[in-house]
Write an enzyme that holds these catalytic residues in place. Structure first.
Site, PDB file in Angstrom:
ATOM      1  CE1 TYR A 109       1.119  -0.233   4.379  1.00  0.00           C
ATOM      2  CE2 TYR A 109       0.061   1.907   4.347  1.00  0.00           C
ATOM      3  CZ  TYR A 109       0.883   0.996   4.961  1.00  0.00           C
ATOM      4  OH  TYR A 109       1.476   1.317   6.154  1.00  0.00           O
ATOM      5  CE  LYS A 128       3.133   3.328   3.231  1.00  0.00           C
ATOM      6  NZ  LYS A 128       3.209   3.470   4.672  1.00  0.00           N
ATOM      7  CD  GLU A 143       9.977   1.948  10.717  1.00  0.00           C
ATOM      8  OE1 GLU A 143       9.857   2.919   9.969  1.00  0.00           O
ATOM      9  OE2 GLU A 143       9.771   0.774  10.347  1.00  0.00           O
ATOM     10  CG  LEU A 184       8.229   2.485   4.884  1.00  0.00           C
ATOM     11  CD1 LEU A 184       8.025   1.300   3.950  1.00  0.00           C
ATOM     12  CD2 LEU A 184       6.934   3.221   5.091  1.00  0.00           C
TER      13      LEU A 184
END
Ligand SMILES: Cc1ncc(COP(=O)(O)O)c(C=O)c1O
Length: 281
Positions: free
Chosen positions: A33, A147, A180, A204
């Site tokens: 996505y 992702k 993250e 990511l």
């Protein structure tokens, strides 16, 4: 103005959009996505988002049903039809409807869905005050650079954060390495240097992360992309998060302890302003 979805090659009101219960996105989270912010009718860093979607699809051996130019057209048409000037465009490509079996179906017809909804930016009040975060044990896989729509660890981490009155959860390994957030990249500022973990399968590679790194370089701020340890982050002068929807968001509390002066720091503010300028260009 109306919330819309592009599904099965057509634009329909979002409420009426349907996909099959046998879609492999629904059954296996077998898909990828993107989330794109639209400001004043223009999709910010569209090319970068479409390139990352193509890279994610490629990494899971998924052939997208449309090319870059067709995706641009779908987004342009959807934005026009929805009437939103400030929008959040969500793109999801899955390996389509098929009988339930883990291996790829012999005839794959990948399924693209795009939704057009209003953008809900972080309020000015929250942005000014900064946010609290918690740390949580890293339990994700080694391909966080894809992702993927398989986001259960992220869902659980974010929920834990909300239940502890925090805005975001930060992944930290048992060895103390910080990667993250559940839905954001993490930066810290130490002695004027802007530091963030390097690109790897553990993060990511955020589009906003890249823009903010470039803004920092343009402002002649020293930048480093090296692994960060939790002790350093807890002692940092400033910590902030970046993402398409958060932009640059100051962190003022981490696991209940004040970060720096306990206020959104000057470099965070400077980088947020620089990002806003990029968005306004
Ligand atoms: C795990 C994770 N890291 C980082 C980001 C930030 O990426 P971007 O700046 O491209 O929105 C996101 C965004 O959703 C994310 O889910």
């Amino acid at each position: 103005m109306e919330e819309l979805a592009y599904v099965e090659g057509e634009f329909v009101p979002l409420k009426e959009a349907r996909v099959s219960v046998t879609d492999r996105g629904f059954v296996f989270a077998d898909g990828v996505y993107e989330v794109i912010a639209v400001y004043h009718g223009r999709a910010f860093r569209l090319d970068e988002h479409l390139a990352r979607l193509a890279a994610s699809a490629n990494a899971i051996h998924l052939l997208l049903p449309v090319d870059h130019g067709q995706l641009e057209n779908i987004i342009k048409t959807g934005l026009g039809q929805s009437g939103f000037q400030e929008a959040q465009v969500y793109l999801q490509a899955t390996r389509g409807a098929a009988p339930r079996s883990h291996a790829f179906p012999s005839e794959v017809k990948s399924n693209l869905v795009v939704t057009f909804r209003p953008l809900h930016p972080v309020s000015d009040e929250i942005r000014k005050k900064g946010v609290a975060v918690i740390t949580t044990e890293e339990i994700r896989w080694n391909r966080c650079d894809i992702k993927s729509i398989a986001l259960l660890p992220n869902v659980l981490a974010k929920q834990k954060a909300i239940e502890e009155d925090a805005f975001e959860a930060i992944w930290v390994t048992t060895e103390g390495i910080v990667y993250e957030g559940a839905a954001s990249n993490l930066f810290m500022v130490r002695d004027g240097e802007v530091c963030t973990p390097p690109k790897s399968g553990k993060i990511l590679s955020g589009i906003t992360r890249e823009v903010v790194l470039q803004c920092a370089r343009d402002l002649a701020l020293p930048v480093s992309e090296t692994p960060l340890r939790i002790e350093e982050v807890l002692k940092a002068d400033e910590v902030f998060l970046t993402s398409t929807t958060m932009e640059v968001l100051g962190v003022v509390k981490m696991d209940g302890r004040a970060v720096g002066e306990g206020m959104v720091g000057p470099i965070t503010l400077q980088l947020n302003e620089a990002l806003r300028k990029e968005i306004g260009r």
